[in-house]
Design a protein around this motif. Structure first.
Motif, PDB file in Angstrom:
ATOM      1  N   ALA A  28      11.798  18.488 -15.814  1.00  0.00           N
ATOM      2  CA  ALA A  28      12.232  17.234 -16.434  1.00  0.00           C
ATOM      3  C   ALA A  28      13.580  16.803 -15.857  1.00  0.00           C
ATOM      4  N   VAL A  32      14.573  13.283 -13.685  1.00  0.00           N
ATOM      5  CA  VAL A  32      15.694  12.399 -14.022  1.00  0.00           C
ATOM      6  C   VAL A  32      16.663  12.314 -12.849  1.00  0.00           C
ATOM      7  N   MET A  49      12.923  13.368 -24.168  1.00  0.00           N
ATOM      8  CA  MET A  49      11.873  13.131 -23.177  1.00  0.00           C
ATOM      9  C   MET A  49      10.741  14.150 -23.319  1.00  0.00           C
TER      10      MET A  49
END
Length: 215
Positions: A28, A32, A49
């Motif tokens: 994740a 980003v 998220m």
């Protein structure tokens, strides 16, 4: 008569599914980083998220800095590690060796251009990362120079050719060149000739094309 001791129940550990995994958090953070930059890599937005609690992050990483360090480790292991390995892979000629290296430019599992671009952007505002990037670039160039020297190029010529090969690819990354894959592959025999000074044989090119076009 003494009273029996009260038995204390241990607090149950959180369900592993509720805290995710280290790779889940790291993947994740990677997404980003490559889409929004390092300033956007923060614990709470990542938790949101992933649909996990903020505290679950700390089961896997001490803090945000530890997460960023893990991203840098992934970058070095994948991009630099694979690039160096391709320069050292078996080849009978310099052109075969260059084609081995070119596998990195076409195979994301070997060399992730999005991640390299994100690290270079990160380095613009962080002197520590900039210094690390400079060391990494030198490691890569040194490996390419050694590849040329292995095939008999004089040290100064090998150095110039190594810089030319590497800066060409970094130019693709830094300029965000959106070149169709088939066009780039078609140009690679000419790149090989320019970099080595010798045209690749049809057999050398055919083996490379078979890896990337299935023909």
């Amino acid at each position: 008569m003494t009273s029996p001791q009260t038995t204390r129940r241990a607090k149950p550990a959180p369900d592993p599914a509720a805290r995710g995994s280290e790779d889940l958090w790291l993947n994740a953070a990677y997404e980003v980083l490559v889409t929004a930059g390092v300033e956007a890599v923060k614990v709470m937005p990542l938790a949101q998220m992933l649909g996990l609690s903020r505290t679950s992050f700390y089961w896997h990483f001490k803090d945000r800095e530890a997460l960023l360090a893990a991203l840098l480790d992934r970058w070095e292991a994948q991009n630099t590690g694979n690039l160096v390995a391709r320069t050292e892979a078996y080849a009978e000629t310099i052109n075969e060796a260059l084609y081995n290296l070119f596998d990195c430019w076409l195979t994301r599992d070997l060399f992730d251009s999005r991640l390299d671009f994100a690290i270079r952007n990160w380095a613009l505002g962080d002197p520590t990362i900039k210094a690390k990037l400079q060391r990494t670039d030198e490691t890569r160039i040194t490996a390419i120079r050694a590849m040329f020297e292995r095939f008999g190029y004089a040290s100064d010529h090998a150095d110039t050719r190594a810089h030319t090969v590497y800066y060409t690819q970094i130019g693709y990354i830094s300029m965000m060149v959106a070149e169709p894959r088939d066009i780039r592959i078609a140009r690679m025999p000419a790149y090989v000739e320019n970099f080595s000074g010798h045209p690749p044989t049809p057999a050398e090119t055919d083996r490379f094309m078979a890896r990337h076009t299935g023909t």
